[in-house]
Design an enzyme around this catalytic site. Sequence first.
Site, PDB file in Angstrom:
ATOM      1  N   SER A   8      15.769  11.410  31.264  1.00  0.00           N
ATOM      2  CA  SER A   8      16.386  10.741  32.151  1.00  0.00           C
ATOM      3  C   SER A   8      16.508  11.129  33.521  1.00  0.00           C
ATOM      4  O   SER A   8      16.342  12.328  33.689  1.00  0.00           O
ATOM      5  CB  SER A   8      18.147  10.459  31.691  1.00  0.00           C
ATOM      6  OG  SER A   8      18.880   9.947  32.620  1.00  0.00           O
ATOM      7  N   HIS A   9      16.736  10.367  34.647  1.00  0.00           N
ATOM      8  CA  HIS A   9      16.976  10.633  35.860  1.00  0.00           C
ATOM      9  C   HIS A   9      18.028  11.685  36.252  1.00  0.00           C
ATOM     10  O   HIS A   9      18.008  12.480  37.033  1.00  0.00           O
ATOM     11  CB  HIS A   9      16.994   9.624  36.861  1.00  0.00           C
ATOM     12  CG  HIS A   9      15.778   8.832  36.947  1.00  0.00           C
ATOM     13  ND1 HIS A   9      15.208   8.138  35.936  1.00  0.00           N
ATOM     14  CD2 HIS A   9      15.037   8.518  38.360  1.00  0.00           C
ATOM     15  CE1 HIS A   9      13.917   7.568  36.587  1.00  0.00           C
ATOM     16  NE2 HIS A   9      14.252   7.965  37.887  1.00  0.00           N
ATOM     17  N   SER A  10      19.112  11.650  35.361  1.00  0.00           N
ATOM     18  CA  SER A  10      20.389  12.153  35.306  1.00  0.00           C
ATOM     19  C   SER A  10      20.204  13.153  34.082  1.00  0.00           C
ATOM     20  O   SER A  10      20.193  12.997  33.024  1.00  0.00           O
ATOM     21  CB  SER A  10      21.464  11.225  35.222  1.00  0.00           C
ATOM     22  OG  SER A  10      22.560  12.119  34.827  1.00  0.00           O
TER      23      SER A  10
END
Lengths: 130, 208
Positions: A8-10
């Site tokens: 994930s980007h996060s």
Amino acid sequence: MVGVVIVSHSQKVAEGIKEMALQMAAPQQKVVAAGGMADGGIGTDAFKVSEAIISANTGDGVAIMVDLGSAVLSTETAFEFLDDELRANVKIADAPILEGAISAVVEASLGSSLTAVIATAEGARTLNKC
Amino acid sequence: MGGYLYEAISAVGETIISNKQMLTDLDAAIGDGDHGINMARGFEAVKIKMQALETENDIGKILKMVGMTLISSVGGAAGPLYGTAFLRAAAPSQGKTQLDVETIGLMLEAAITGIKERGKATRGEKTMLDALEPAYEAFMEGAKADKSVLACLEAASEAAQQGVEFTKTIVATKGRASYLGERSRGHQDPGATSSYIMLQTLVEFLRR
């Protein structure tokens, strides 16, 4: 047992999904989060992903769950850093990241093949919620 | 030449970093508003890594380092895309300490092929390819006419600029901007813009 990697980007999203998926997992099931950048910022890092794949692999391959856009590009770039044997045994699931991850972990914990794990994860696309 | 390439890449990095806000504003209009921030973060990381290579003469090695660093530090789609481009450009320049028109043509071709494969994109989808492919074609026309490296790159940069203008007229079908569909028309593509800026910086560097 097929390993599962969450890209994930996060970092928080990846860790959170891992936490939820592990509730459904067999004790030996490998689930590895590869979220965010080294500096904690939002983004995806192909090297982080390749390390996650290597640590999730116990010899049966790795299913990778991705969120948006560059998560796919970074994961495909990460494949280039793997040795040939492992590269032939990894696959990105075209599935919603949370529902797909949980489905994948359940299937993987049963000892199913990578193909079956990916198919089950992708089946999460049509899960009805109400 | 190693030192010369070092300076050229530093110049490209500085231009990207000083255009951070402009690239981010372009991306905020049709994407997730992080292109400038991401590219600047990438080239800040390149700047640090480059210090260890100041005396390196192998152009391929320097470009490989740039590619690897962008892949691990940009964070957005531009990381794997530009990172792959630099890694692929490192192959024809491996072991070389000087670049001629022919080698640069091969490097551009390899870089663009890498971007197309990585992004599964083609020209006309409002991406960096809309700047880079016309730039490559203009470069090769210059090469055929036996022009100098500078003249070929000048033609390439001009074609890239026209490519950026062209992206204003089309709808995005790749990347985050594709979520906007028709509303992406009228805006120039941030990736095409950063590609053009890099080429133009090389031109200005060579003119010095």
